[in-house]
Design a protein around this motif. Structure first.
Motif, PDB file in Angstrom:
ATOM      1  N   MET A  49      -0.410  -9.663  19.830  1.00  0.00           N
ATOM      2  CA  MET A  49       0.060 -10.672  20.762  1.00  0.00           C
ATOM      3  C   MET A  49       0.272 -10.097  22.158  1.00  0.00           C
ATOM      4  SD  MET A  49       2.639 -12.919  18.445  1.00  0.00           S
ATOM      5  CE  MET A  49       2.846 -14.072  19.791  1.00  0.00           C
ATOM      6  N   SER A  99      -3.265  -9.579  23.752  1.00  0.00           N
ATOM      7  CA  SER A  99      -3.889 -10.841  24.161  1.00  0.00           C
ATOM      8  C   SER A  99      -3.101 -11.500  25.284  1.00  0.00           C
ATOM      9  CB  SER A  99      -4.021 -11.788  22.963  1.00  0.00           C
ATOM     10  OG  SER A  99      -2.760 -12.071  22.390  1.00  0.00           O
ATOM     11  N   THR A 100      -1.768 -11.317  25.283  1.00  0.00           N
ATOM     12  CA  THR A 100      -0.933 -11.925  26.320  1.00  0.00           C
ATOM     13  C   THR A 100      -1.164 -11.269  27.674  1.00  0.00           C
ATOM     14  OG1 THR A 100       0.792 -12.540  24.740  1.00  0.00           O
ATOM     15  CG2 THR A 100       1.455 -12.336  27.043  1.00  0.00           C
ATOM     16  N   ALA A 117      -7.908 -12.487  23.913  1.00  0.00           N
ATOM     17  CA  ALA A 117      -7.600 -12.801  25.307  1.00  0.00           C
ATOM     18  C   ALA A 117      -8.752 -13.550  25.965  1.00  0.00           C
ATOM     19  CB  ALA A 117      -7.300 -11.515  26.082  1.00  0.00           C
ATOM     20  N   MET A 153      -0.651 -16.821  29.007  1.00  0.00           N
ATOM     21  CA  MET A 153       0.195 -15.647  29.163  1.00  0.00           C
ATOM     22  C   MET A 153       1.670 -16.006  29.037  1.00  0.00           C
ATOM     23  SD  MET A 153       0.923 -13.130  32.370  1.00  0.00           S
ATOM     24  CE  MET A 153       2.361 -14.099  32.812  1.00  0.00           C
ATOM     25  N   GLN A 163       3.042 -18.741  27.629  1.00  0.00           N
ATOM     26  CA  GLN A 163       3.396 -19.208  26.290  1.00  0.00           C
ATOM     27  C   GLN A 163       3.427 -18.048  25.298  1.00  0.00           C
ATOM     28  OE1 GLN A 163       2.125 -23.122  24.869  1.00  0.00           O
ATOM     29  NE2 GLN A 163       1.113 -22.101  23.170  1.00  0.00           N
ATOM     30  N   ASN A 164       2.451 -17.148  25.385  1.00  0.00           N
ATOM     31  CA  ASN A 164       2.415 -16.014  24.458  1.00  0.00           C
ATOM     32  C   ASN A 164       3.511 -14.999  24.743  1.00  0.00           C
ATOM     33  OD1 ASN A 164       0.239 -17.231  23.335  1.00  0.00           O
ATOM     34  ND2 ASN A 164      -1.195 -15.550  23.640  1.00  0.00           N
ATOM     35  N   THR A 165       3.896 -14.844  26.028  1.00  0.00           N
ATOM     36  CA  THR A 165       5.025 -13.971  26.335  1.00  0.00           C
ATOM     37  C   THR A 165       6.284 -14.509  25.653  1.00  0.00           C
ATOM     38  OG1 THR A 165       4.101 -13.284  28.463  1.00  0.00           O
ATOM     39  CG2 THR A 165       6.469 -13.028  28.182  1.00  0.00           C
TER      40      THR A 165
END
Length: 499
Positions: free
Chosen positions: A73, A76-77, A131, A415, A417-419
């Protein structure tokens, strides 16, 4: 001899799909992004179900087990903005195909892993492939669809993601019954088919961004800062907040994350274009997306260990029990997209966060031997809320962004949302593992709770409740932030794009 134009026309006729100007091209493009979304969500579901088996097979520690999820995560973030930037410079189609290929190669390698370190390296490479997929999915859809149908398109993508969330855990349980290796190897043919389909069907619709260059310095600062924060949170519950590594991670985050903002303000071609946030719609929807990731993503992580731990379910049963949340998303996402196209997204997104908060609050009543209908109902409620929020919020964010900037805008959305999602898992781990006896934790996280009494499991349940209350509070905050966006109708939402 045939004219070149005739030969070209016949070649086009033989390939799948239609030309870029065809009115049905948007649906062909949506089939590609839906395939990528399906692969990503199936992969998440299959892997999370397999975590107890991975711990037993590879002998990984609890912290390493958590980082099998987190390292993917984080990669990809952090890289999603760089991937979005590259797609704006060199083309979304190339970037999307590359994402499928890298993900497939990394999945093949991960299945051959013999230890935790090797597996974590392959997971980083999977994150790089992810990503490129995440950064381009919503941008490709926004390029292809007219603004008045964007909510339906985003709702369809979210609906497909919900299908993947239904399939993933159940498939994961079946694959684990064969061997944990197949949890990764299953992605290989899926990714190769996706890359072939995207290569045949997609066209480049957006112009290239003239402002060339990559913000490698900003990317590096954000990588180290976010990794430090997540590592500190995930380790603190196991080692205590006074652990030197925990303190070092928090200090690194406190210095580097604000420094990242300063760097981005002075970059000619920043990783995160802060000018995007001058638009009130984009800023409020981005904040809500971050909070949504923070409030909801750790939920599957919690319930995998709740079902396989205190409730003693096998992986297939646990996977089936997770399905109601995805079914709720499957039902509400397309409806929410249609309503958002007609009535706007503001109240719908806020209502989705309130419904999610309700479901999370109800989950705090669950105990070791609670009947499944209760947990299933509460997961379904959270799924309804998530579907109500996701597609309208994404359509609102992307609808007013200029075509040349959609790659980086889509990257910014993912970015943020994934953070939130990464921090969500790390925070929940810190709460759930705090003060729970280590032998009990090991048995819960390994799915080996036979012989443990309800009294021994009570500390885990009480800390799970505390984590769920925190997530419910964050969802309420998300509803408030969703209401901060401008009050407008769906038609008004489209005016910046038309202008």
């Amino acid at each position: 001899m045939e004219p070149a134009t005739t030969t070209t026309a016949r070649a086009r006729a033989r390939r799948p799909g239609v030309h870029a100007e065809h009115p049905n091209y948007k649906w062909w493009a949506l089939s590609c992004t839906s395939l990528g979304m399906l692969m990503a969500t199936i992969n998440s579901g299959t892997l999370i179900i397999a975590l107890p088996d991975l711990e037993r097979a590879l002998g990984v520690s609890l912290l390493q087990l958590v980082w099998v999820i987190l390292v993917y995560m984080i990669a990809s973030t952090v890289l999603v903005l760089t991937a979005g930037r590259l797609s704006d410079l060199f083309g979304r189609k190339k970037a999307y195909v590359l994402g499928f290929l890298v993900f497939s190669l990394a999945s093949l390698g991960a299945g051959f892993s013999t230890g935790a370190t090797e597996l974590l390296i392959w997971r980083v490479l999977q994150g790089i492939g992810g990503a490129f997929l995440f950064a381009n999915s919503s941008a490709i859809v926004t390029d292809a669809f007219p603004r008045e149908q964007l909510g339906v398109a985003m709702g369809t993508n979210t609906m497909v993601a919900a299908v993947g969330l239904v399939i993933g855990p159940v498939l994961g349980g079946a694959l684990v019954a064969i061997s944990w290796h197949w949890v990764f190897w299953f992605n290989v043919p899926f990714g190769l088919i996706g890359s072939l389909w995207a290569g045949l069907v997609l066209h480049e619709l957006a112009g290239r961004d003239e402002n060339r260059g990559l913000d490698l310095g900003g990317t590096a600062v954000y990588v180290v800062g976010l990794t430090g924060l997540v590592y500190a949170l995930s380790r603190a519950g196991l080692s205590g907040w006074n652990d030197p590594l925990v303190i070092a991670g928090l200090v690194a985050a406190a210095i580097l994350l604000p420094l990242f903002v300063v760097i981005e303000n002075h970059q000619r071609a920043p990783m995160l274009d802060l000018k995007l946030f001058k638009d009130k719609m984009f800023a409020a929807a981005s904040g809500a997306a971050f909070i949504n990731g923070l409030s909801r993503f750790a939920l599957l992580f919690i319930f995998v260990f709740y079902f396989q731990g205190p409730q003693g379910d096998d992986p297939i049963t646990a996977g089936i029990k997770l399905a109601p949340m995805a079914i709720g998303m499957l039902i509400s996402s397309p409806i929410a997209g249609l309503v958002a196209d007609r009535c706007g997204s503001r109240l719908l997104a806020a209502g989705g966060m309130l419904v999610t908060a309700l479901g999370l609050a109800l989950m705090t009543t669950l105990q070791v031997h609670t009947a499944y209908w209760e947990s299933g109902l509460y997961l379904f409620i959270v799924g309804i809320g998530s579907g109500m929020f996701n597609s309208p919020n994404t359509a609102a964010m992307m609808g007013g962004v200029p075509g040349k900037r959609r790659g980086v805008a889509a990257g910014a959305r993912v970015m943020l949302q994934n953070t939130g999602a990464v921090i969500s898992i790390a925070f929940v781990i810190a709460v759930v593992t705090n003060a729970v006896p280590k032998d009990v934790l090991f048995k819960i996280f390994s799915g080996l709770t036979k012989g443990l009494s309800a009294t021994q499991l009570d500390p885990f349940i009480s800390h799970m409740h505390l984590a769920l209350w925190c997530l419910a509070g964050v969802s309420l905050l998300g509803a408030f932030v969703s209401l901060l966006r401008p009050s407008h109708s769906a038609a008004a939402e489209l005016e910046p794009a038309r202008a």
